[in-house]
Every structure is written in structure tokens, then in C-alpha cells.
Design a protein around this motif. Structure first.
Motif, PDB file in Angstrom:
ATOM      1  N   GLN A  62      50.078  34.981  41.837  1.00 40.05           N
ATOM      2  CA  GLN A  62      50.827  33.778  42.204  1.00 40.05           C
ATOM      3  C   GLN A  62      49.882  32.584  42.348  1.00 40.05           C
ATOM      4  O   GLN A  62      50.203  31.471  41.911  1.00 40.05           O
ATOM      5  CB  GLN A  62      51.580  33.991  43.515  1.00 40.05           C
ATOM      6  CG  GLN A  62      52.731  34.955  43.409  1.00 40.05           C
ATOM      7  CD  GLN A  62      53.276  35.353  44.769  1.00 40.05           C
ATOM      8  OE1 GLN A  62      53.474  34.505  45.624  1.00 40.05           O
ATOM      9  NE2 GLN A  62      53.513  36.635  44.968  1.00 40.05           N
ATOM     10  N   ASP A  63      48.725  32.815  42.961  1.00 35.91           N
ATOM     11  CA  ASP A  63      47.737  31.739  43.117  1.00 35.91           C
ATOM     12  C   ASP A  63      47.284  31.204  41.755  1.00 35.91           C
ATOM     13  O   ASP A  63      47.097  29.999  41.589  1.00 35.91           O
ATOM     14  CB  ASP A  63      46.518  32.227  43.910  1.00 35.91           C
ATOM     15  CG  ASP A  63      46.802  32.441  45.383  1.00 35.91           C
ATOM     16  OD1 ASP A  63      47.824  31.921  45.889  1.00 35.91           O
ATOM     17  OD2 ASP A  63      46.002  33.150  46.035  1.00 35.91           O
ATOM     18  N   VAL A  65      49.036  31.231  38.966  1.00 35.01           N
ATOM     19  CA  VAL A  65      50.137  30.451  38.392  1.00 35.01           C
ATOM     20  C   VAL A  65      50.226  29.080  39.061  1.00 35.01           C
ATOM     21  O   VAL A  65      50.436  28.070  38.389  1.00 35.01           O
ATOM     22  CB  VAL A  65      51.478  31.217  38.482  1.00 35.01           C
ATOM     23  CG1 VAL A  65      52.632  30.349  37.977  1.00 35.01           C
ATOM     24  CG2 VAL A  65      51.406  32.507  37.675  1.00 35.01           C
ATOM     25  N   ILE A  66      50.014  29.040  40.362  1.00 36.31           N
ATOM     26  CA  ILE A  66      50.007  27.752  41.075  1.00 36.31           C
ATOM     27  C   ILE A  66      48.891  26.867  40.530  1.00 36.31           C
ATOM     28  O   ILE A  66      49.084  25.661  40.317  1.00 36.31           O
ATOM     29  CB  ILE A  66      49.870  27.967  42.597  1.00 36.31           C
ATOM     30  CG1 ILE A  66      51.167  28.564  43.148  1.00 36.31           C
ATOM     31  CG2 ILE A  66      49.518  26.666  43.311  1.00 36.31           C
ATOM     32  CD1 ILE A  66      51.062  29.088  44.570  1.00 36.31           C
ATOM     33  N   GLU A  69      49.981  25.547  37.207  1.00 36.47           N
ATOM     34  CA  GLU A  69      50.976  24.492  37.410  1.00 36.47           C
ATOM     35  C   GLU A  69      50.318  23.185  37.840  1.00 36.47           C
ATOM     36  O   GLU A  69      50.672  22.114  37.347  1.00 36.47           O
ATOM     37  CB  GLU A  69      51.990  24.904  38.484  1.00 36.47           C
ATOM     38  CG  GLU A  69      52.964  25.966  38.037  1.00 36.47           C
ATOM     39  CD  GLU A  69      53.880  26.420  39.153  1.00 36.47           C
ATOM     40  OE1 GLU A  69      55.106  26.335  38.963  1.00 36.47           O
ATOM     41  OE2 GLU A  69      53.389  26.854  40.212  1.00 36.47           O
ATOM     42  N   TYR A  87      56.108  28.292  33.979  1.00 37.52           N
ATOM     43  CA  TYR A  87      55.223  28.644  35.091  1.00 37.52           C
ATOM     44  C   TYR A  87      56.023  28.839  36.383  1.00 37.52           C
ATOM     45  O   TYR A  87      55.783  29.775  37.145  1.00 37.52           O
ATOM     46  CB  TYR A  87      54.159  27.562  35.316  1.00 37.52           C
ATOM     47  CG  TYR A  87      53.056  27.500  34.284  1.00 37.52           C
ATOM     48  CD1 TYR A  87      52.688  28.608  33.525  1.00 37.52           C
ATOM     49  CD2 TYR A  87      52.367  26.319  34.065  1.00 37.52           C
ATOM     50  CE1 TYR A  87      51.668  28.537  32.593  1.00 37.52           C
ATOM     51  CE2 TYR A  87      51.339  26.239  33.136  1.00 37.52           C
ATOM     52  CZ  TYR A  87      50.990  27.350  32.414  1.00 37.52           C
ATOM     53  OH  TYR A  87      49.973  27.277  31.492  1.00 37.52           O
ATOM     54  N   GLU A  88      56.974  27.955  36.625  1.00 38.07           N
ATOM     55  CA  GLU A  88      57.799  28.055  37.832  1.00 38.07           C
ATOM     56  C   GLU A  88      58.616  29.356  37.819  1.00 38.07           C
ATOM     57  O   GLU A  88      58.719  30.049  38.840  1.00 38.07           O
ATOM     58  CB  GLU A  88      58.732  26.849  37.930  1.00 38.07           C
ATOM     59  CG  GLU A  88      59.571  26.839  39.183  1.00 38.07           C
ATOM     60  CD  GLU A  88      60.472  25.609  39.269  1.00 38.07           C
ATOM     61  OE1 GLU A  88      61.344  25.609  40.157  1.00 38.07           O
ATOM     62  OE2 GLU A  88      60.326  24.672  38.465  1.00 38.07           O
ATOM     63  N   ARG A  91      56.235  32.304  38.451  1.00 35.02           N
ATOM     64  CA  ARG A  91      55.867  32.360  39.881  1.00 35.02           C
ATOM     65  C   ARG A  91      57.019  32.946  40.696  1.00 35.02           C
ATOM     66  O   ARG A  91      56.807  33.794  41.562  1.00 35.02           O
ATOM     67  CB  ARG A  91      55.478  30.981  40.392  1.00 35.02           C
ATOM     68  CG  ARG A  91      54.962  30.991  41.819  1.00 35.02           C
ATOM     69  CD  ARG A  91      54.376  29.647  42.241  1.00 35.02           C
ATOM     70  NE  ARG A  91      55.009  28.487  41.675  1.00 35.02           N
ATOM     71  CZ  ARG A  91      56.085  27.871  42.201  1.00 35.02           C
ATOM     72  NH1 ARG A  91      56.649  28.332  43.298  1.00 35.02           N
ATOM     73  NH2 ARG A  91      56.589  26.789  41.615  1.00 35.02           N
ATOM     74  N   LEU A  94      57.123  36.668  40.270  1.00 37.45           N
ATOM     75  CA  LEU A  94      56.044  37.315  41.023  1.00 37.45           C
ATOM     76  C   LEU A  94      56.375  37.394  42.511  1.00 37.45           C
ATOM     77  O   LEU A  94      56.127  38.418  43.155  1.00 37.45           O
ATOM     78  CB  LEU A  94      54.719  36.578  40.802  1.00 37.45           C
ATOM     79  CG  LEU A  94      54.103  36.727  39.419  1.00 37.45           C
ATOM     80  CD1 LEU A  94      53.004  35.706  39.206  1.00 37.45           C
ATOM     81  CD2 LEU A  94      53.586  38.150  39.218  1.00 37.45           C
ATOM     82  N   VAL A  95      56.939  36.328  43.038  1.00 37.72           N
ATOM     83  CA  VAL A  95      57.321  36.318  44.452  1.00 37.72           C
ATOM     84  C   VAL A  95      58.382  37.387  44.710  1.00 37.72           C
ATOM     85  O   VAL A  95      58.258  38.197  45.644  1.00 37.72           O
ATOM     86  CB  VAL A  95      57.819  34.919  44.879  1.00 37.72           C
ATOM     87  CG1 VAL A  95      58.466  34.975  46.261  1.00 37.72           C
ATOM     88  CG2 VAL A  95      56.674  33.908  44.866  1.00 37.72           C
ATOM     89  N   SER A 113      53.336  37.099  31.346  1.00 39.03           N
ATOM     90  CA  SER A 113      51.900  36.809  31.476  1.00 39.03           C
ATOM     91  C   SER A 113      51.152  37.138  30.200  1.00 39.03           C
ATOM     92  O   SER A 113      50.280  36.377  29.761  1.00 39.03           O
ATOM     93  CB  SER A 113      51.303  37.591  32.653  1.00 39.03           C
ATOM     94  OG  SER A 113      51.918  37.231  33.855  1.00 39.03           O
TER      95      SER A 113
END
Length: 130
Positions: A62-63, A65-66, A69, A87-88, A91, A94-95, A113
Motif C-alpha cells: 500500500q505504501d 502504491v501511495i 500516486e 492506482y486508487e 490501493r 490491497l486495503v 501489480s
């Protein structure tokens, strides 16, 4: 034990040097390759019932992807808005995979991915082609 510590130090130094000398395109590819690795490890941990380990890998994914972004310049890229939406979505998968502990969501995130990684690899190779 000393050999193991020395080996880790050498690997760390090699990795640090590879990052420090990489082109921006190569850094992006390295980042998405790590994304794939984290999601793969998260999925394997989920399948083994190792929820704490899965959580750590999926958080790291997640990090990444952030970071992807945040580095995206939507207005300068022809498909910037679409990529931001992808990307959103990734994420979010993943969450949910992490919170719900659902391997099907992690598998979907892994597939996305891998596609991103392949795309960025191809783009990086095109950028350096003569």
C-alpha cells in the motif's frame, strides 16, 4: 553468524548502490517490482494463515502504491487520470485484502501489480531504446 551478517551488509550495500545509480525509469521499475514481491509475499502469508506477516507485506505494498500516486503528474501525462484511478483502485484492493483477509482480493491485486510492472518495464525499455 558473522558470515551471515557480512553477507547481509554486502547485499544491502549492493542494493543501496543500485538504487543510487539507477535512472528515474529504472527506479520506477524497481518500485513496481517490489510492489509485486510484497503482494506475492502477502498472498503466501495469507495462504499459510500468517496474518501478521501478511499484514506487514500488504501494508508495504500500500505504501508503494501511495508513493506511485504521489509522484504522478496527472496533468502532464496523456493517461494520467486513468493511471491515477488504477492506482486508487489497486490501493483499495490491497486495503480490503488486508482488512478482510481475503486471498481472492490479494490475487486480484497481484494480477494488477504484475500488469503494472510489465507495462512500466516495457515503457522503460522503450525510453532507452535508440
Amino acid at each position: 553468524m558473522y558470515a551471515t551478517t557480512s553477507m547481509r551488509s554486502a547485499q544491502s550495500a549492493y542494493r543501496d548502490n543500485a538504487v543510487a545509480t539507477a535512472s528515474p525509469a529504472r527506479l520506477l521499475v524497481m518500485l513496481v517490482e517490489r510492489l509485486v514481491l510484497d503482494v506475492q509475499r502477502g498472498l503466501a502469508a495469507q495462504e499459510a494463515g500468517q496474518w501478521s506477516e501478511a499484514h506487514e507485506h500488504l501494508l508495504h505494498a500500500q505504501d508503494i502504491v501511495i508513493e506511485l500516486e504521489s509522484s504522478l503528474d496527472i496533468d502532464r501525462m496523456p493517461a494520467g487520470r486513468q493511471l491515477a484511478a488504477l492506482y486508487e483502485y489497486l490501493r483499495g484492493r490491497l486495503v480490503l485484502a488486508n482488512v478482510r483477509r481475503r486471498t481472492s482480493l490479494t490475487e486480484e491485486a497481484l494480477d494488477l501489480s504484475r500488469q503494472l510492472c510489465d507495462t512500466w518495464r516495457e515503457a522503460a525499455m522503450t525510453a532507452v531504446a535508440p
